[in-house]
Scaffold this motif. Sequence first.
Motif, short mmCIF file in Angstrom:
data_model
loop_
_atom_site.label_atom_id
_atom_site.label_comp_id
_atom_site.label_asym_id
_atom_site.label_seq_id
_atom_site.Cartn_x
_atom_site.Cartn_y
_atom_site.Cartn_z
N TYR A 9 0.85 -1.19 0.00
CA TYR A 9 0.00 0.00 0.00
C TYR A 9 0.89 1.24 0.00
CZ TYR A 9 -3.84 -3.15 1.19
OH TYR A 9 -4.77 -4.15 1.17
N GLU A 10 0.47 2.27 -0.71
CA GLU A 10 1.32 3.44 -0.90
C GLU A 10 1.84 4.04 0.41
OE1 GLU A 10 -1.33 3.44 -4.64
OE2 GLU A 10 -1.54 2.96 -2.50
N ASP A 11 0.99 4.11 1.42
CA ASP A 11 1.39 4.76 2.67
C ASP A 11 2.35 3.93 3.51
OD1 ASP A 11 -0.15 6.95 2.03
OD2 ASP A 11 -1.88 6.31 3.21
N PRO A 21 -3.19 14.19 -7.31
CA PRO A 21 -2.67 15.31 -6.52
C PRO A 21 -1.14 15.30 -6.52
CG PRO A 21 -4.28 14.01 -5.28
CD PRO A 21 -3.91 13.21 -6.49
N SER A 22 -0.53 16.43 -6.27
CA SER A 22 0.92 16.53 -6.27
C SER A 22 1.53 15.70 -5.15
CB SER A 22 1.36 17.98 -6.12
OG SER A 22 0.88 18.52 -4.91
N ASN A 23 2.65 15.06 -5.46
CA ASN A 23 3.44 14.30 -4.49
C ASN A 23 2.62 13.29 -3.69
OD1 ASN A 23 6.14 15.60 -4.86
ND2 ASN A 23 4.99 17.42 -4.26
N THR A 24 1.66 12.67 -4.38
CA THR A 24 0.85 11.62 -3.78
C THR A 24 1.10 10.34 -4.57
OG1 THR A 24 -0.86 13.19 -3.13
CG2 THR A 24 -1.49 10.86 -3.19
N PRO A 25 1.97 9.46 -4.09
CA PRO A 25 2.34 8.26 -4.88
C PRO A 25 1.12 7.39 -5.21
CG PRO A 25 3.83 8.56 -3.02
CD PRO A 25 2.70 9.53 -2.82
N ILE A 26 1.12 6.89 -6.43
CA ILE A 26 0.05 6.00 -6.89
C ILE A 26 0.66 4.75 -7.48
CG2 ILE A 26 -1.81 5.72 -8.58
CD1 ILE A 26 -2.51 8.60 -8.25
N ASN A 27 0.23 3.59 -7.00
CA ASN A 27 0.68 2.31 -7.55
C ASN A 27 0.11 2.09 -8.94
OD1 ASN A 27 2.12 1.57 -5.26
ND2 ASN A 27 0.42 0.42 -4.36
N LEU A 28 0.91 1.48 -9.81
CA LEU A 28 0.45 1.08 -11.13
C LEU A 28 0.83 -0.37 -11.36
CD1 LEU A 28 1.27 4.13 -13.46
CD2 LEU A 28 -0.91 3.52 -12.40
N GLY A 29 -0.12 -1.26 -11.16
CA GLY A 29 0.11 -2.67 -11.39
C GLY A 29 -1.15 -3.29 -11.95
#
Length: 319
Positions: A134-136, A240-248
């Motif tokens: 999870y990103e967090d 949103p800026s600087n908000t990591p998002i997983n891509l799988g």
Amino acid sequence: MTFYSNKRVLVAGGTGTIGIPLTRQLIEAGADVTVVSNHSKEHAARVLGRHVSFIHTDLSSQKKCSEVVKEQEIVFNLVGIKGSVGIGQSKVASYLVSMLRFQTNLMEAAHLENVSRFLFVSSICCYPQNDIHYEDNAWNGMPKQNDRIPGIAKRVGELQGEAYQLETGWDAVRVVRPSNVFGPHDDFNPKTAQVIPALISRICGSESPLRVWGDGSSKRDFIFSEDCAYWMLKALEIAPSNTPINLGAGEAFSIKHVVELLCSLIGNNTIIEWDITKPSGDKIRLLAMDRAREIIGFYPRTSLADGLKKTIDWYVTQK
């Protein structure tokens, strides 16, 4: 994607596995695209066509980065260093120093030029040991041991974007963390390639028996390069800026399933031998896709089988 229409867009690393489909999709969206990489102009023309502006240069140089970013509105950093998973152990100094130069200088140039959007491509390797990422949770420990140094390099890039926003208010940076990307234009050399292109090369080469490390039970998250490029474009526009998002893919497939599916698609009934004396790696590595679904409307655009078929067809034609 009307967001990109008539925008001046720089794609650093635009002649790579993700860069090629991303550049093509930008052109279809009406963007004014410039690609920069260390490939030759002849190679760029061959894979992108001659209607794409191309610059061959060394992005480890701050001066060169400033030159290519000037007057651009959007920058994609897809610069990568090719290599198998062994890069996490055998080439760590070469990887770390080069990657830090590339990503730091390019983002600094974009910051100074005050571009409106900048995509930083991080990686699944930035995560600590866990089955589902999870990103967090990225900062809840060190990256996995064999990914430790590449993972930290990616974390530094993410922090750089956040630091600019905190100090100067520059909020252009968007961050994505792809899983295992595969597709046409990949590295198919079995000595250096990732698992899928290496297997395609070996199976198409009629290797028999086909010896594969581990027992095949390990599960991995794979995403087709065209899909990854599409969702990168969406993330840069919407996230949103600087908000990591997983891509799988949001689904983990066993290596055994991948090997058997590849043999079936290629039409090779070779004997498969599992070498259980060799390591299998983590039992499962899967990206959680909840945030991607919520923010950018993510859904799987290409099934694993269809993505593998497209990749095999390209390899057979181009090899």
